[in-house]
Design a protein around this motif. Structure first.
Motif, short mmCIF file in Angstrom:
data_model
loop_
_atom_site.label_atom_id
_atom_site.label_comp_id
_atom_site.label_asym_id
_atom_site.label_seq_id
_atom_site.Cartn_x
_atom_site.Cartn_y
_atom_site.Cartn_z
N CYS A 78 -62.55 -24.01 37.41
CA CYS A 78 -62.01 -22.66 37.52
C CYS A 78 -62.80 -21.66 36.68
CB CYS A 78 -60.54 -22.66 37.09
SG CYS A 78 -59.67 -21.13 37.45
N GLY A 79 -63.52 -22.14 35.68
CA GLY A 79 -64.31 -21.22 34.86
C GLY A 79 -65.63 -20.84 35.48
N GLY A 80 -65.91 -21.33 36.70
CA GLY A 80 -67.19 -21.09 37.33
C GLY A 80 -67.31 -19.73 37.97
N PHE A 81 -68.47 -19.49 38.54
CA PHE A 81 -68.80 -18.21 39.16
C PHE A 81 -67.85 -17.89 40.32
CE2 PHE A 81 -71.05 -15.64 42.27
CZ PHE A 81 -71.58 -14.62 41.51
N ALA A 82 -67.66 -18.87 41.21
CA ALA A 82 -66.83 -18.64 42.40
C ALA A 82 -65.39 -18.34 42.03
CB ALA A 82 -66.90 -19.85 43.32
N CYS A 83 -64.85 -19.04 41.03
CA CYS A 83 -63.46 -18.82 40.63
C CYS A 83 -63.28 -17.43 40.03
CB CYS A 83 -63.04 -19.89 39.63
SG CYS A 83 -61.32 -19.75 39.13
N LYS A 91 -65.10 -14.80 40.61
CA LYS A 91 -65.26 -13.84 41.70
C LYS A 91 -63.99 -13.75 42.55
CE LYS A 91 -68.14 -12.93 45.77
NZ LYS A 91 -69.34 -13.36 46.53
N ASN A 92 -63.44 -14.90 42.92
CA ASN A 92 -62.22 -14.90 43.75
C ASN A 92 -61.03 -14.30 43.01
OD1 ASN A 92 -63.62 -16.14 45.84
ND2 ASN A 92 -63.06 -18.20 45.19
N ALA A 93 -60.91 -14.60 41.71
CA ALA A 93 -59.80 -14.05 40.93
C ALA A 93 -59.91 -12.54 40.82
CB ALA A 93 -59.79 -14.68 39.53
N GLU A 119 -54.18 -5.16 33.98
CA GLU A 119 -55.41 -4.35 33.85
C GLU A 119 -56.33 -4.93 32.78
OE1 GLU A 119 -53.54 -0.68 33.07
OE2 GLU A 119 -52.94 -0.38 35.16
N ILE A 120 -55.77 -5.37 31.66
CA ILE A 120 -56.63 -5.99 30.63
C ILE A 120 -57.18 -7.32 31.15
CG2 ILE A 120 -54.96 -7.36 29.30
CD1 ILE A 120 -57.61 -4.96 27.88
N LEU A 121 -56.41 -8.00 32.00
CA LEU A 121 -56.93 -9.20 32.65
C LEU A 121 -58.11 -8.86 33.55
CD1 LEU A 121 -56.73 -12.22 33.46
CD2 LEU A 121 -55.05 -11.53 35.20
N GLY A 122 -58.00 -7.73 34.27
CA GLY A 122 -59.08 -7.29 35.12
C GLY A 122 -60.34 -6.96 34.33
N VAL A 123 -60.17 -6.31 33.17
CA VAL A 123 -61.31 -6.00 32.30
C VAL A 123 -61.98 -7.29 31.83
CG1 VAL A 123 -62.00 -5.00 30.08
CG2 VAL A 123 -60.37 -3.79 31.54
N TRP A 124 -61.17 -8.26 31.42
CA TRP A 124 -61.72 -9.54 30.95
C TRP A 124 -62.45 -10.28 32.05
CZ3 TRP A 124 -60.28 -14.64 32.27
CH2 TRP A 124 -60.85 -15.63 31.47
N LEU A 125 -61.85 -10.30 33.26
CA LEU A 125 -62.48 -10.98 34.38
C LEU A 125 -63.81 -10.32 34.75
CD1 LEU A 125 -59.48 -11.77 36.77
CD2 LEU A 125 -60.99 -13.44 35.68
N ALA A 126 -63.81 -8.97 34.78
CA ALA A 126 -65.04 -8.26 35.13
C ALA A 126 -66.13 -8.50 34.09
CB ALA A 126 -64.75 -6.76 35.26
N MET A 127 -65.75 -8.49 32.81
CA MET A 127 -66.72 -8.73 31.75
C MET A 127 -67.31 -10.14 31.86
SD MET A 127 -66.11 -8.45 27.63
CE MET A 127 -65.40 -6.82 27.84
N ARG A 128 -66.43 -11.10 32.12
CA ARG A 128 -66.88 -12.49 32.24
C ARG A 128 -67.76 -12.68 33.47
NH1 ARG A 128 -62.79 -17.66 32.76
NH2 ARG A 128 -64.37 -19.28 32.60
N PHE A 129 -67.34 -12.06 34.58
CA PHE A 129 -68.06 -12.21 35.83
C PHE A 129 -69.45 -11.60 35.75
CE2 PHE A 129 -68.75 -10.80 40.35
CZ PHE A 129 -68.96 -12.06 40.86
N ARG A 130 -69.57 -10.45 35.06
CA ARG A 130 -70.88 -9.79 34.92
C ARG A 130 -71.88 -10.70 34.21
NH1 ARG A 130 -71.80 -5.64 31.80
NH2 ARG A 130 -73.42 -4.67 33.08
#
Length: 210
Positions: free
Chosen positions: A3-8, A10-12, A186-197
């Motif tokens: 789940c910590g991978g790129f695809a996960c 991105k999907n989240a 929203e803070i989850l979204g910020v964290w996901l975007a930062m991680r995904f980048r």
């Protein structure tokens, strides 16, 4: 893939932004529905709800496009805007939960007198009440021009301020709770975007610049 991978990631991030899009469309739809049924005719109220819905929709679209394309610039601005929205919404939500009855009275009283006569008349008919609080000489004037049904059924009508206060506690708790819930998404979204980048697309060219 874990789940910590790129695809996960991105999907989240895509799923989160789809939810934001649905909420934005819902806000726009509710505003249009209320306007169509004549529940609210104030252009300021309708315009405010639609503006919030459009703003949320634009942020969600930017986040969705950035997530699908792994677009660094879009994801960066998405993180910044969503972070600012989180700070603003978090503060407003706590204010809604912390406001006491005295402050509610002051806010209701101040809001009542800046409304147009048409908006006050709509509220009086909707809540079946007349006037706000019997604290000023303006109350008699409000009562005289009131068109609520209660005037024809009872000797005196209940004051609108009493009805507003009766429901304001519950409404503020609901608004504050929902606002806090969405602020944490929203803070989850910020964290996901930062991680995904910062993650590398395993299907991309290893020598490509990210």
């Amino acid at each position: 893939m874990v789940c910590g991978g790129f695809a996960c990631s991105k999907n989240a991030l895509c799923a989160l932004n789809v939810v934001y899009m649905l909420v934005g469309l819902l806000l726009i739809g509710v505003a249009a529905w209320g306007k169509g049924l004549g529940l609210v005719s104030s252009i300021h109220i309708i315009g405010g709800v639609i503006a919030v819905g459009v703003f949320l929709l634009l942020i969600a679209v930017a986040g969705l496009v950035g997530a699908i394309n792994h677009h660094q610039v879009l994801l960066f601005f998405y993180m910044i805007i969503l972070g600012l929205v989180f700070v603003f919404q978090f503060g407003i939500s706590w204010s809604c939960l912390a406001i006491n009855r005295s402050k509610q009275t002051d806010v209701i009283n101040a809001s009542w007198w800046v409304m147009s006569n048409k908006t006050r008349d709509e509220l009086e008919r909707s809540f079946d009440c007349c006037g706000l609080f019997n604290l000023t000489t303006m109350y008699q004037q409000d009562y005289a021009f009131c068109t609520a049904v209660c005037k024809s059924r009872r000797p005196t009508c209940q004051m609108c301020g009493e009805k507003f206060l009766k429901h304001s506690d519950e409404a503020l708790k609901i608004l504050g709770g929902v606002g806090l819930f969405f602020s944490f998404t929203e803070i989850l979204g910020v964290w996901l975007a930062m991680r995904f980048r910062n993650q590398k697309d395993p299907r991309a060219n290893p020598s490509a610049f990210l």
